[in-house]
Design a protein around this motif. Structure first.
Motif, PDB file in Angstrom:
ATOM      1  N   THR A 154      -7.171  -3.480   7.235  1.00 37.99           N
ATOM      2  CA  THR A 154      -7.357  -2.021   7.291  1.00 37.99           C
ATOM      3  C   THR A 154      -6.468  -1.328   6.263  1.00 37.99           C
ATOM      4  O   THR A 154      -6.901  -0.387   5.608  1.00 37.99           O
ATOM      5  N   THR A 155      -5.219  -1.793   6.120  1.00 33.66           N
ATOM      6  CA  THR A 155      -4.321  -1.125   5.187  1.00 33.66           C
ATOM      7  C   THR A 155      -4.750  -1.346   3.742  1.00 33.66           C
ATOM      8  O   THR A 155      -4.798  -0.417   2.943  1.00 33.66           O
ATOM      9  N   LEU A 158      -8.267   0.419   1.711  1.00 30.98           N
ATOM     10  CA  LEU A 158      -8.189   1.698   1.006  1.00 30.98           C
ATOM     11  C   LEU A 158      -7.310   1.566  -0.236  1.00 30.98           C
ATOM     12  O   LEU A 158      -7.628   2.109  -1.297  1.00 30.98           O
ATOM     13  N   VAL A 159      -6.206   0.828  -0.102  1.00 30.43           N
ATOM     14  CA  VAL A 159      -5.318   0.652  -1.249  1.00 30.43           C
ATOM     15  C   VAL A 159      -6.050  -0.035  -2.400  1.00 30.43           C
ATOM     16  O   VAL A 159      -5.891   0.333  -3.564  1.00 30.43           O
ATOM     17  N   LEU A 215      -1.095   1.413  15.324  1.00 31.35           N
ATOM     18  CA  LEU A 215      -0.934   1.528  13.878  1.00 31.35           C
ATOM     19  C   LEU A 215      -2.223   1.154  13.166  1.00 31.35           C
ATOM     20  O   LEU A 215      -2.656   1.840  12.227  1.00 31.35           O
ATOM     21  N   LEU A 218      -4.611   4.001  13.548  1.00 34.90           N
ATOM     22  CA  LEU A 218      -4.213   5.140  12.721  1.00 34.90           C
ATOM     23  C   LEU A 218      -4.621   4.910  11.274  1.00 34.90           C
ATOM     24  O   LEU A 218      -5.242   5.772  10.634  1.00 34.90           O
ATOM     25  N   VAL A 219      -4.310   3.713  10.762  1.00 31.90           N
ATOM     26  CA  VAL A 219      -4.614   3.423   9.365  1.00 31.90           C
ATOM     27  C   VAL A 219      -6.124   3.388   9.147  1.00 31.90           C
ATOM     28  O   VAL A 219      -6.633   3.908   8.148  1.00 31.90           O
ATOM     29  N   LEU A 222      -7.369   6.982   9.094  1.00 30.00           N
ATOM     30  CA  LEU A 222      -6.987   7.629   7.834  1.00 30.00           C
ATOM     31  C   LEU A 222      -7.904   7.177   6.701  1.00 30.00           C
ATOM     32  O   LEU A 222      -8.358   8.003   5.901  1.00 30.00           O
ATOM     33  N   SER A 223      -8.178   5.860   6.634  1.00 28.03           N
ATOM     34  CA  SER A 223      -9.055   5.353   5.580  1.00 28.03           C
ATOM     35  C   SER A 223     -10.439   5.973   5.710  1.00 28.03           C
ATOM     36  O   SER A 223     -11.047   6.367   4.714  1.00 28.03           O
ATOM     37  N   LEU A 226     -10.239   9.570   4.446  1.00 27.00           N
ATOM     38  CA  LEU A 226      -9.875   9.787   3.045  1.00 27.00           C
ATOM     39  C   LEU A 226     -10.847   9.142   2.053  1.00 27.00           C
ATOM     40  O   LEU A 226     -10.983   9.596   0.925  1.00 27.00           O
ATOM     41  N   TYR A 229     -13.406  11.062  -0.221  1.00 28.24           N
ATOM     42  CA  TYR A 229     -12.844  11.793  -1.359  1.00 28.24           C
ATOM     43  C   TYR A 229     -12.639  10.867  -2.550  1.00 28.24           C
ATOM     44  O   TYR A 229     -12.808  11.251  -3.693  1.00 28.24           O
TER      45      TYR A 229
END
Lengths: 233, 251
Positions: A154-155, A158-159, A215, A218-219, A222-223, A226, A229
């Motif tokens: 998940t983290t 997006l990165v 966590l 949440l991540v 957020l992904s 975001l 965009y």
């Protein structure tokens, strides 16, 4: 651009499953990428084995734990990095006209989660074969490992999207951007896996596991918010 | 006790929201703003002098180093505040893109980095004389290091684009993502990851237990406000400079 009020004919879930199937098919067709990843994990484990065999076999438990997570972290960064980077700008534009950006990020996260879970389990297997198995609470350890794989996915998804936009040296940029975001997660994961190694009572790890789950959510959320965009560019 | 805690957190929230809102007004202000800048100078100079001079409770080991409360802690408070302002600018940018909002988000983040560095330096100095080491593997310290790494990564990310709009959008996304994913945890993690030596953490008394006659508190809050105003001032100056620079680049 598609007007946002007009309802789409295809439900989100269908889009996600189609994209997921596409990712798996792509992976299967270019076996070199998957093979490279597995070889990467295998050779790192083997190097660890060789360096510890100089000192007479098995490393002490804290070193065992730390090395396992370092190997998994770098494997995860390598595995996720190619996700968005192997797609050309033309391909991205084509997807943009076909599906919602939310479907793309969710499918990618799901795909990366499945891939990393497989890599983590295989990595653990190789690791225990070569470097011994000091785990005392195996179910908790494996559950924590899988939760970690999902968290990495998940983290990093997006990165990796962000790093792909920047172009150039994608993998380095991804490591730079990803590490600080992953440190809190890693701290919790290493703590729980240490508890499982030492066979501590499970109630000790409850709070950390819950925080890890929160966590991850949440991540993920957020992904989800975001990514549209990022995709618009 | 619990109701006092609730009131305290509500007040903190109101203060934070008001700080972010007011900070944006101050940073974007066009006039000279003599009143608040004068107040900043007064609070910072007076507060620093008073911080070195007032009577503090005599404590073993900590001794006079308790005065770091008037320097180190306000730096972190103002860092968090100005980083919140930066994130809010990034959110506004995504809703309504403009080069102006991108510059404001970038300059606020840079101010936050400067204050974070100052906070690390003062904290490290304090740790050397009370804990006996410049850096310890304390949860709080790890958190501070992670916060600095995020904004280092933010600057690296900004440096790796050629297209201005692309850079603005992607770095706004990273700013929001990294801040929202990490900063709240910096407040939760120290409670989870075991004992911390940092004052005010897991059984370690903060200053409030020693501050019997409230003198330290009376000085502490004005100094915090002074440092936060200073952060906004710094951001205002650097963003004005960046505006002029971008205008010159256009011509």
């Amino acid at each position: 651009m598609r007007p946002e009020t007009e309802p789409l004919p295809v439900p989100l879930l269908r889009e996600i499953t189609t994209l997921l199937a596409k990712d798996f098919r792509l992976e299967w067709r270019q076996k070199s990428a998957l093979g490279g990843l597995l070889l990467y994990v295998g050779s790192t484990v083997f190097v660890c084995f060789l360096s510890f065999s100089l000192r007479g076999g098995q490393p002490p438990a804290p070193a065992w734990n730390a090395l396992l997570w370092v190997i998994l972290l770098f494997a995860a960064i390598n595995a996720v990095a190619k996700g968005f980077m192997q797609e050309s700008p033309g391909q991205r534009l084509y997807y943009y006209t076909l599906v919602r950006p939310q479907a793309i990020i969710l499918a990618k996260m799901l795909y990366n989660a499945l891939l990393l879970m497989a890599v983590a389990l295989l990595g653990l297997f190789l690791y225990t074969v070569f470097l011994g198995n000091p785990i005392q609470d195996a179910p908790l350890f494996v559950a924590n490992l899988l939760l970690g794989a999902v968290g990495f996915a998940t983290t990093l998804t997006l990165v990796s999207g962000i790093a792909a936009k920047a172009g150039g040296n994608g993998a380095t940029l991804m490591a730079v951007l990803g590490f600080p975001v992953m440190v809190p997660m890693l701290l919790l994961l290493i703590k729980v896996s240490k508890n499982a190694l030492d066979g501590l009572d499970r109630s000790v790890s409850h709070q950390s596991l819950l925080t890890l789950l929160a966590l991850n959510m949440l991540v993920g959320a957020l992904s989800y918010v975001l990514f549209p965009y990022l995709w618009r560019g | 006790m619990t109701s006092a805690k609730i009131i305290g957190s509500v007040l903190g929230l109101v203060f934070t929201v008001a700080g972010v809102w007011g900070g944006q007004r101050l940073i974007e202000q066009r006039g000279p703003g003599l009143f608040w800048k004068g107040l900043t100078v007064l609070l910072l100079v007076g507060g620093s002098a008073a911080g070195l001079l007032i009577n503090v409770p005599p404590l073993p080991i900590v001794n006079e180093s308790i005065r770091n409360l008037f320097f180190h802690v306000p730096m972190w408070f103002s860092m968090i505040m100005v980083l919140l302002v930066s994130v809010w600018y990034s959110i506004q940018y995504l809703r309504n893109p403009s080069a102006r909002l991108d510059i404001l988000a970038h300059e606020s983040a840079k101010t936050g980095i400067v204050l974070g560095m100052l906070g690390l330096a003062t904290g490290s100095l304090w740790a050397k004389f009370t804990w006996g080491a410049w850096w310890t593997p304390d949860p709080r310290l790890n958190g501070a290091a992670v916060a600095m790494l995020i904004y280092g990564a933010y600057l690296v990310l900004r440096g790796s684009f050629r297209d201005d709009q692309q850079r603005a959008r992607v770095s706004a996304i990273y700013n929001i993502f990294a801040f929202a994913a990490v900063i709240p945890l910096l407040f939760i993690l120290p409670r989870l990851s075991g004992p911390s030596l940092h004052p005010g953490q897991t059984g370690n008394p903060g200053f409030s237990q020693y501050d019997l006659d409230d003198t330290m508190r009376k000085l502490f809050y004005p100094v915090v406000i002074g440092w936060i105003l200073f952060a906004f001032w710094l951001t205002q100056v650097s963003s004005r400079f960046a505006f002029l620079q971008s205008k010159q680049d256009e011509n």
